[in-house]
Design an enzyme around this catalytic site. Structure first.
Site, PDB file in Angstrom:
ATOM      1  N   SER A   1       1.037  -1.013  -0.132  1.00 28.85           N
ATOM      2  CA  SER A   1      -0.023  -0.070   0.035  1.00 28.85           C
ATOM      3  C   SER A   1       0.921   1.001   0.067  1.00 28.85           C
ATOM      4  O   SER A   1       2.068   1.234   0.586  1.00 28.85           O
ATOM      5  CB  SER A   1      -0.831  -0.058   1.370  1.00 28.85           C
TER       6      SER A   1
ATOM      7  N   TYR B   1      -2.349  -0.219  10.097  1.00 28.09           N
ATOM      8  CA  TYR B   1      -2.453  -0.860   8.678  1.00 28.09           C
ATOM      9  C   TYR B   1      -1.124  -0.699   7.886  1.00 28.09           C
ATOM     10  O   TYR B   1      -0.797  -1.701   7.333  1.00 28.09           O
ATOM     11  CB  TYR B   1      -3.553  -0.085   7.955  1.00 28.09           C
TER      12      TYR B   1
END
Length: 325
Positions: free
Chosen positions: A127, A152
């Site tokens: 990501s 995350y």
């Protein structure tokens, strides 16, 4: 070829599996169908995939190591496209255990399965959030990524490091893809475009954080899938024969778009103004993302290119059709 796609009922997993099937490959898709967002949407994606030749679905959680290992033992995979993960920056603030299980334990299980059953190439989702508080723009895969601003992001960086160690120790070949703000038809309901569209069609205000002073490198789903399709045929090269390699790629359009411009595009596509509710920056958010995609372009001769206005328009068309509005 038979390709395993994890997280196949998810947004990117669905589009990737569909492309693979249309290209003539056999695809085994797994997903645990959790209720992080509307399971009805996930099942609708699966229904679309089950109409395609060569597709088979197995309900499975990657955290269940015995089940995953049995799947690899019973079905050899030429490639693995690992897209299963607990997504969402804000959700991680209140639910850290879910991220530790899915994104860390689950990914470790995938690596173990690949270690023992030797697919030719492992592609896994990272990501853009790994860049965290970096201020140098555009973000390059050569940049240090030592300061994640959300759990995350930390789990995604941990995935990259785990893959690096497995490639070094066991000769795997892996490509980690740092996705930049993916959007498009069949998108996730927790993402801004989906939430904004839903609210505007209901006559409700939309929440715009940091007073709108934000920008994202919005990347249309077709560009994501084309990147995966090209990369899967080109595993990274190892320095020595028989050795492994782990290579990272930014997958973004390479052109940050102001959030307010993104909202303007949505207003144009819907043919209505938005009621804008301006709010402070939320914890875990970054102000701007911008991808340097030179590594991707050099490796597979591709540069994501769908303009935001076209992509937003395609999403709105899908949304109206899917929800019969």
């Amino acid at each position: 070829m038979t390709v395993l796609v994890t997280g196949v009922a998810g947004f990117i997993g669905f589009h990737t599996a569909r492309r693979l099937c249309l290209d003539g490959h056999a695809v085994v898709g797994i997903d645990n169908l959790n209720d992080y967002y509307d399971v009805t949407l996930k099942r609708a994606r699966l229904k679309e995939l089950e109409c395609l030749p060569g597709f088979r679905f197995e309900k499975m959680d990657i955290v269940d190591k015995p089940a995953l290992m049995a799947l690899f033992r019973d079905q050899p995979f030429s490639e693995v496209v690992h897209l299963a993960a607990q997504a969402g920056v804000r959700y991680s603030l209140d639910n850290p255990d879910v991220y530790a299980q899915s994104n860390l334990v689950g990914f470790l299980n995938v690596l173990e399965a690949c270690r023992h059953h030797r697919p030719e190439h492992l592609i896994y989702a990272s990501s853009s959030s790994v860049y965290g508080s970096n201020s140098k723009m555009p973000f390059s895969v050569e940049d240090a990524v030592d300061h994640p601003v959300s759990l995350y992001a930390a789990t995604k960086r941990a995935n990259e490091l785990l893959a690096e160690s497995y490639c070094h120790l066991y000769g795997l070949k892996a490509s980690g893809l740092r996705f930049f703000t993916v959007y498009g038809p069949w998108g996730r309901p927790d993402m801004a475009l989906f939430r904004f569209t839903e609210a505007m069609l209901k006559g409700l205000p939309i929440d715009i954080y940091n007073q709108g002073r934000m920008a994202r490198d919005f990347t249309y789903i077709d560009d994501i899938v084309e990147s995966i399709a090209r990369l899967r045929t080109r595993p990274p090269l190892a320095d020595e024969p028989g050795a492994g390699a782990n290579r990272l790629f930014n997958i973004g359009r390479g052109q940050p778009v102001a959030l307010l411009e993104f909202v303007d595009c949505l207003e144009a596509a819907l043919g209505m103004p938005a009621q804008r509710n301006y709010l402070p920056l939320q914890a875990g958010d970054v102000v701007k993302t911008w991808a340097d995609v030179s590594a991707l372009t050099e490796w597979v001769d591709f540069h994501p290119q769908v303009p935001v206005a076209a992509g937003v328009g395609a999403f709105v068309t899908w949304y109206r059709q899917f929800y019969q509005i």
